[in-house]
Design an enzyme around this catalytic site. Structure first.
Site, mmCIF file in Angstrom:
data_model
loop_
_atom_site.group_PDB
_atom_site.id
_atom_site.type_symbol
_atom_site.label_atom_id
_atom_site.label_comp_id
_atom_site.label_asym_id
_atom_site.label_seq_id
_atom_site.Cartn_x
_atom_site.Cartn_y
_atom_site.Cartn_z
ATOM 1 N N GLU A 36 -8.958 4.659 -5.526
ATOM 2 C CA GLU A 36 -8.133 5.043 -6.671
ATOM 3 C C GLU A 36 -8.930 5.798 -7.728
ATOM 4 O O GLU A 36 -8.453 6.017 -8.836
ATOM 5 C CB GLU A 36 -7.495 3.792 -7.312
ATOM 6 N N ASP A 79 0.095 4.206 -2.433
ATOM 7 C CA ASP A 79 -0.127 5.606 -2.032
ATOM 8 C C ASP A 79 0.767 6.555 -2.822
ATOM 9 O O ASP A 79 0.336 7.651 -3.223
ATOM 10 C CB ASP A 79 0.149 5.777 -0.535
ATOM 11 N N HIS A 138 0.812 -1.223 0.000
ATOM 12 C CA HIS A 138 0.000 0.000 0.000
ATOM 13 C C HIS A 138 0.845 1.272 0.000
ATOM 14 O O HIS A 138 0.375 2.316 -0.466
ATOM 15 C CB HIS A 138 -0.944 -0.007 1.214
#
Length: 386
Positions: free
Chosen positions: A298, A272, A268
């Site tokens: 997203e 990010d 993640h």
């Protein structure tokens, strides 16, 4: 008698204690009697009380009258009511104290020629007094305000004698800064303006905090794009403009293809970083009037003001290519985009639903593509392929 309010008969045979206020310091009387008993003239000021109880200031000159052998026979006192002078002096002291407070102060004549400034003015503007006295406040104009702004200011000053508000000025070093300013016209006994007094303070820090709080309330913490709530407000304004000012606009919705795989394969944190870099990439294509928001996860949305369907589709193709050619945190990604122009009479939800369906259709067509609402509606896509 006029000063004290007592008649001659009421005063004869009495001592000055009759008019003493009890508020004159003891050391004044001690000095007075020491001087008089030494045979010298005493001059000083004493706070006394009239017959009606009103306090007043007297300037006294008391002279001892001596006999042949030098003994003191009488005292002759000459008194003057100086209450008004004391009041003026107090007012001047108050004005002087106020002038040197932390508030920047400028005093001009009726033609706005600067006559006096205080230290706070120099601290804020950078100009020492010798560089501004004899000049006008036009020296500080930043160019941020149009002619109409100053016209309204002068109309208010002329009609009410006072104006206050936020204004952006230019300091000695060429920096433009915001301040809160108050201007008051000072009239003479005939009602003619003789001076203008302007008091102001720098509000740059307050504006910075306000901007920071606004960003916290309207921006997505990860990407810096608008958040969903702020985007809804902007979309509502666009709908209003379309209805009342006939201003067309286009809504785009897009997301990253196969983004779940990116998170699963690389974590993640990388996901990010890609979202952050994607937001920067898209912002580089936008006009000042356009709005980018993180819709959720997203998925992103863009409002293109003063744009029609064809222009929205062209823009969408351009950002699709831009993303396709970039590398984001070492990864190649693509996006799918739905595009729709607002139709008069539809609600925000109706528009977002249409564009969301277009995005849905772009996914169905194989991703990395742009789908217009009209085409998506014709295809009537139903299968969830996200």
């Amino acid at each position: 008698m006029d000063i004290t309010g007592y008649s001659r008969d009421e005063l004869l045979g009495k001592t000055p204690a009759l008019i003493q206020s009890g508020m004159t310091p003891y050391h004044v009387y001690n000095d007075m009697w020491a001087t008089l008993l030494a045979g010298n003239v005493w001059k000083g000021e004493i706070l006394n009380r009239r017959k009606n109880g009103e306090l007043y200031w007297e300037a006294q000159t008391i002279t001892p009258v001596k006999g042949v052998e030098g003994e003191i026979l009488n005292f002759v006192a000459v008194k003057e009511d100086i209450t008004h002078r004391h009041q003026q002096e107090n007012e001047l002291r108050l004005m002087a104290a106020a002038f040197e407070t932390g508030q920047a102060t400028v005093i001009t004549d009726a033609n706005m020629v600067i006559e006096r400034v205080n230290q706070a003015f120099t601290d804020i503007t950078g100009y020492p007094s010798q560089e501004v006295i004899g000049k006008t406040p036009r020296l500080f104009k930043s160019g941020r305000h149009d002619k109409a702004f100053y016209q309204r200011m002068w109309e208010t000053l002329r009609d009410t004698g006072h104006w206050q508000g936020e204004i952006w000025n230019l300091n000695k070093w060429g920096d433009i800064y915001p301040l809160w300013q108050s201007i008051t016209a000072v009239n003479d006994a005939d009602g003619e303006v003789r001076h203008f007094v302007s008091v102001f303070h720098d509000i740059a820090e307050r504006k910075r905090i306000e901007h920071e709080l606004e960003n916290q309330a309207t921006r997505d913490h990860l990407t810096g794009a608008y958040n969903r709530r702020a985007f809804d407000t902007s979309l509502s304004q666009c709908v209003s403009d379309a209805l009342h000012a006939h201003q067309p606009f286009v809504l785009l919705m897009f997301d990253i293809d196969h983004f779940k795989k990116v998170n699963d394969n690389y974590g993640h944190d990388v996901g990010d970083e890609i979202l952050q870099q994607l937001a920067v990439c898209i912002k580089g294509c936008l006009r000042d009037s356009d709005i980018l928001a993180r819709w959720g996860g997203e998925e992103f949305a863009i409002l293109l003001r003063s744009t029609q369907q064809s222009g929205g589709e062209t823009f969408a193709e351009r950002i699709c290519q831009r993303v396709r050619r970039r590398v984001f945190s070492g990864q190649r990604i693509t996006i799918s985009i739905g595009v729709g122009e607002y139709r008069l009479g539809e609600t925000q939800d109706m528009l977002t639903s249409r564009v969301d369906q277009a995005l849905y259709a772009a996914k169905h067509q194989g991703r990395d593509t742009v789908m217009a609402c009209a085409q998506a509606e014709a295809d009537n896509v139903e299968e969830d392929v996200r």
